[in-house]
Design a protein around this motif. Structure first.
Motif, PDB file in Angstrom:
ATOM      1  N   UNK A 207       0.870  -1.165   0.000  1.00 14.20           N
ATOM      2  CA  UNK A 207       0.000   0.000   0.000  1.00 14.20           C
ATOM      3  C   UNK A 207       0.917   1.228   0.000  1.00 14.20           C
ATOM      4  N   UNK A 208       0.509   2.280  -0.669  1.00 15.40           N
ATOM      5  CA  UNK A 208       1.392   3.440  -0.755  1.00 15.40           C
ATOM      6  C   UNK A 208       1.676   4.045   0.615  1.00 15.40           C
ATOM      7  N   UNK A 209       0.688   4.057   1.510  1.00 14.20           N
ATOM      8  CA  UNK A 209       0.928   4.615   2.844  1.00 14.20           C
ATOM      9  C   UNK A 209       1.956   3.793   3.613  1.00 14.20           C
ATOM     10  N   UNK A 210       2.085   2.506   3.306  1.00 15.90           N
ATOM     11  CA  UNK A 210       3.119   1.682   3.938  1.00 15.90           C
ATOM     12  C   UNK A 210       4.505   2.110   3.468  1.00 15.90           C
ATOM     13  N   UNK A 211       4.598   2.467   2.189  1.00 19.82           N
ATOM     14  CA  UNK A 211       5.868   2.962   1.656  1.00 19.82           C
ATOM     15  C   UNK A 211       6.272   4.244   2.389  1.00 19.82           C
TER      16      UNK A 211
ATOM     17  N   UNK B  98      13.121   1.922   2.685  1.00 25.34           N
ATOM     18  CA  UNK B  98      12.184   2.068   1.577  1.00 25.34           C
ATOM     19  C   UNK B  98      11.752   0.682   1.114  1.00 25.34           C
ATOM     20  N   UNK B  99      10.486   0.312   1.302  1.00 29.02           N
ATOM     21  CA  UNK B  99      10.033  -1.003   0.850  1.00 29.02           C
ATOM     22  C   UNK B  99      10.324  -1.286  -0.616  1.00 29.02           C
ATOM     23  N   UNK B 100      10.337  -0.243  -1.438  1.00 26.93           N
ATOM     24  CA  UNK B 100      10.592  -0.423  -2.867  1.00 26.93           C
ATOM     25  C   UNK B 100      12.039  -0.808  -3.145  1.00 26.93           C
TER      26      UNK B 100
END
Length: 266
Positions: A86-90, A100-102
């Motif tokens: 989810x973007x908020x998790x990033x 950074x999860x990415x």
């Protein structure tokens, strides 16, 4: 084969339903969620990386880089690197954990992105509210999944209608969903897009569409161990929320696309 993909989601869009179905397809890996706050707290404990002050709402790690490396290893399955975000998790992980999860994707070529959304934003809002209060985020067809252990100590509440709370959730969900747009624009990438409604209506067709995008063979049989959580409670809250959005005039301040997705006109 070497395959990398991310299911880019927002809360309550059927992403776990989709990911569990993909996890049953040979060669599609096992896309799971690694960066939800409760999940971080739970896994950090299992991996001996949990800091003493860590909680489900505010997880803390003794070694954030080690957590990221462990996720990279766990998310790999027979050459397939798959995860759900989810973007908020990033954003939360960047701001609060310094990771950074990415970054899990670094070094991987031809990364594929599947963007999942829910067209009915009111039902998404109500579903998110109910899940956050009851602490029941998924419903399994049979035995409980071990991953549910992360919420074992969570204190469940009793849902009650609150227009202000629902409005805050609606706006937060819209912001989370929008967060993916700049990311794709910066990468000059067009993700494969799938709606909750399509997924709910036709699981097999939806999964096979994703598999075609990933370059994997179609499946004659597609199943997921999850079942729908929606009940009359969801529908009753949604009906009241739609009515109040209109009568309060709040709907007039929302962008045209959000007004349409709220299912009311103003």
């Amino acid at each position: 084969m070497s395959l990398t993909y991310v299911v880019c989601a927002t809360p309550r869009v059927g992403s776990t339903y989709l990911c569990e179905a993909l996890g049953r397809v040979p060669g599609a890996g096992s896309p799971r969620e690694w960066f939800g706050r409760a999940r971080i707290h739970h896994l950090a404990g299992a991996w001996n990386l949990r800091a003493p002050q860590s909680t489900m709402n505010e997880p803390r790690l003794t070694n954030p880089s080690a957590y990221l490396r462990r996720v990279h290893a766990e998310a790999n399955s027979d050459g397939v690197l798959a995860l759900k975000l989810h973007w908020n998790q990033v954003e939360w992980s960047r701001d609060n954990l310094g990771i950074d999860p990415l970054a899990v994707l670094e070094g991987r070529q031809d990364v594929r992105f599947i963007r999942l959304y829910r067209d009915d934003l009111v039902l998404q809002t109500v579903s998110s509210y109910l899940a956050s209060v009851t602490k029941v985020f998924v419903r399994w067809a049979e035995a409980s999944d071990p991953d549910d252990d992360e919420y074992r100590d969570a204190v469940a509440g009793t849902p009650a209608y609150d227009f202000a709370v629902l409005l805050d959730i609606l706006q937060a969900l819209a912001a989370i969903e929008h967060g993916w747009s700049p990311f794709f624009a910066e990468r000059d990438t067009a993700p494969y897009t799938l709606s909750y409604e399509e997924l709910d209506d036709d699981l097999a067709g939806s999964v096979n569409g994703v598999l075609q995008y990933l370059g994997l063979p179609r499946q004659s049989v597609v199943t997921s161990p999850l079942v729908r959580q929606r009940t009359a409670v969801n529908d009753d809250l949604a009906q009241r929320f739609r009515s109040d959005l209109l009568s309060s005039g709040v709907i007039d301040a929302l962008p045209a696309d959000l007004r349409r997705r709220c299912g009311v006109s103003g």
